[in-house]
Design an enzyme around this catalytic site. Structure first.
Site, PDB file in Angstrom:
ATOM      1  CG  ASP A   1      -3.160   3.754  -1.610  1.00 45.30           C
ATOM      2  OD1 ASP A   1      -3.721   3.731  -2.686  1.00 45.30           O
ATOM      3  OD2 ASP A   1      -3.019   3.220  -0.481  1.00 45.30           O
TER       4      ASP A   1
ATOM      5  CG  ASP B   1      -3.132  -0.988  -2.553  1.00 46.61           C
ATOM      6  OD1 ASP B   1      -2.855   0.235  -1.790  1.00 46.61           O
ATOM      7  OD2 ASP B   1      -3.779  -1.776  -1.973  1.00 46.61           O
TER       8      ASP B   1
ATOM      9  CB  SER C   1      -0.804  -0.171   1.228  1.00 53.81           C
ATOM     10  OG  SER C   1      -1.996   1.011   1.083  1.00 53.81           O
TER      11      SER C   1
ATOM     12  CG  ASP D   1      -6.318   0.482  -0.814  1.00 54.43           C
ATOM     13  OD1 ASP D   1      -5.373   1.406  -0.780  1.00 54.43           O
ATOM     14  OD2 ASP D   1      -6.457  -0.445  -0.166  1.00 54.43           O
TER      15      ASP D   1
END
Length: 474
Positions: A244, A246, A108, A248
């Protein structure tokens, strides 16, 4: 032969608020294989399992980890669909549609020397009970020494693009808008342009890099704050969109290059979607309740599993249910109608939906105007990096007993009128200000959230609090 429980217990990898996280050096082939075998074992205990989906972010270490996970799955007799680099919600949506579990290899927003694994059941994110079950699996497995290369399946990316590009039934709600996409190293950087252009926007590519950039949407770096203002002025942008690592957690800036707080973006989105009931973490802005836009608001611990766990309860009494976090990640807990079209539930953090809905609405009212209509409550947040988790726990355990003593030590000349220990220590003060301290769930960091009637005061509260904590002897 190796053993899942033994490998995981000695791995230094732990579950945080969103998946298993740790140093890249600790995510060996053995550890990735052990997690995969344990996860598959838990899933097979509930239903017959013959296929699993795997995706990755742009971290240098992610592909190697994916190969280890895929090899372990094949060894366990499970077919693997590898979807390459894509946003976490894209992989989760595809797996949900196919009713198969999936593993997303991503850290992340945390630094590139760390990484992680996110696990999804066929019906959505794993629960905290699932996490315990994975760690409890006691099973022998053989390690695959030669890891095969993985061929990329594009179906998950295609499905995600279609989910949003088809939402407006041929209309172009972003027509005549110049939208900058801060691409950096985001896992979704190669598909966001497609979505926005299909909806009519003129897209300007910004800040793309081959070096991994750990964007934290709750603590935007000063460099990125200034970049957004410069980009907005230079390119005459109507908005900037980013995420961010990834994909999400969204990051959206208005026409002046001012980044929106994630919970305010979520609030605007939920209101525009006519959501009836919300689940949000305790760290979110109290403008949510003060707006009186929802029939019910549940406050939870921080982390998407806690938010999602509330959906089943809320769905007993309300038709449309959603949630979001202070980082902006939006979770759609029920099927809803948008422009008379069905938008299926996606109970995991998503960055595109809140950005798209708010940007589409900005054709009638600029984002700044929408924000001005909200109650005057401002949130700021930041963190102390490399702050030992144990040190954070000692500090908060002491403060829970004597919160006023901590406030005095922080040299905040106010009185504590209420405390909330739902997650960390959230202190409500006599002025209406809020100071909330919480150790990060996946990194050695201490986070501080502050809320006030004035934006500058909220920022000052955070700065002064963190500066003082660094010097407090614990």
């Amino acid at each position: 032969m190796l053993n899942t429980q033994t490998v995981l217990q000695s791995s230094n990898i732990a579950f945080g608020t969103s998946g298993a996280r740790g140093l890249v050096t600790d995510f060996s082939n053995e550890v990735c294989s052990a997690f995969t075998h344990a996860f598959i074992d838990v899933m097979q205990a509930e239903n017959k399992l013959d296929k699993i989906a795997i995706g990755i972010d742009n971290r240098p270490s992610s592909y190697q980890m994916a190969m280890a996970c895929a090899s372990a799955a094949v060894k366990a007799g499970v077919k693997v669909d590898f979807h390459g680099v894509l946003p976490t919600p894209a992989l989760a949506f595809f797996a949900l549609e196919q009713a198969i579990p999936c593993i997303m290899v991503t850290g992340s927003h945390i630094p590139f020397d760390r990484n992680g694994l996110k696990f999804y059941r066929p019906d959505g994110e794993i629960t905290k009970a699932d996490e315990l079950a994975i760690l409890s699996v006691d099973k022998g497995f053989d390690l695959v020494n030669e890891l095969p290369k993985l061929e990329v399946d594009s179906r998950a990316v295609d499905a995600y693009i279609n989910r949003y590009s088809s939402l407006f039934d041929g209309e172009q709600p972003l027509a005549n808008k110049r939208i900058g996409i801060y691409e950096h190293s985001s896992a979704g950087r190669d598909i966001y342009r497609d979505i926005f252009e299909r909806l009519g926007a003129e897209v300007i590519s910004l800040g793309r890099t081959d070096t991994f950039v750990p964007i934290d949407t709750e603590a935007v770096a000063e460099e990125d704050i200034q970049r957004a203002k410069s980009w907005s002025d230079e390119h005459k942008l109507d908005a900037i969109f980013s995420t961010d690592g990834d994909g999400d957690r969204p990051l959206v800036a208005d026409g002046s290059g001012n980044w929106l707080r994630g919970d305010l973006l979520g609030l605007l989105c939920a209101d525009l979607l006519n959501i009836e009931a919300l689940a949000v973490p305790v760290s979110c802005n109290t403008a949510i309740e003060l707006s009186q836009a929802f029939y019910w608001v549940s406050r939870t611990r921080i982390g998407s599993p806690y938010v999602i766990a509330q959906f089943s309860e809320l769905s007993k009494d309300y038709v449309s249910v959603a949630g979001f976090e202070a980082n902006g990640g939006f979770m759609l807990g029920s099927n809803i109608k948008v422009n008379n079209k069905l938008l299926k539930a996606l109970p995991t953090r998503d960055a595109v939906l809140p950005a798209l809905i708010v940007l589409a609405a900005s054709a009638k009212a600029p984002i700044a105007e929408m924000l001005n209509r909200l109650p005057s409550r401002y949130t700021a947040s930041d963190r102390i990096k490399n702050f030992e988790t144990q040190r954070s726990k000692v500090l908060l355990q002491s403060a829970e007993q004597k919160p006023q003593a901590l406030l005095d030590a922080l040299e905040i000349d106010q009185q504590v009128v209420n405390t909330d220990n739902t997650d960390g220590l959230r202190m409500s003060l006599n002025s209406g200000d809020v100071v909330h301290l919480r150790p990060s769930g996946n990194a050695p960091e201490l986070r501080c959230y502050a809320e006030s009637m004035c934006e500058d005061n909220a920022k000052l509260l955070v700065k002064n609090t963190l500066d003082a904590i660094v010097n407090i002897k614990i």
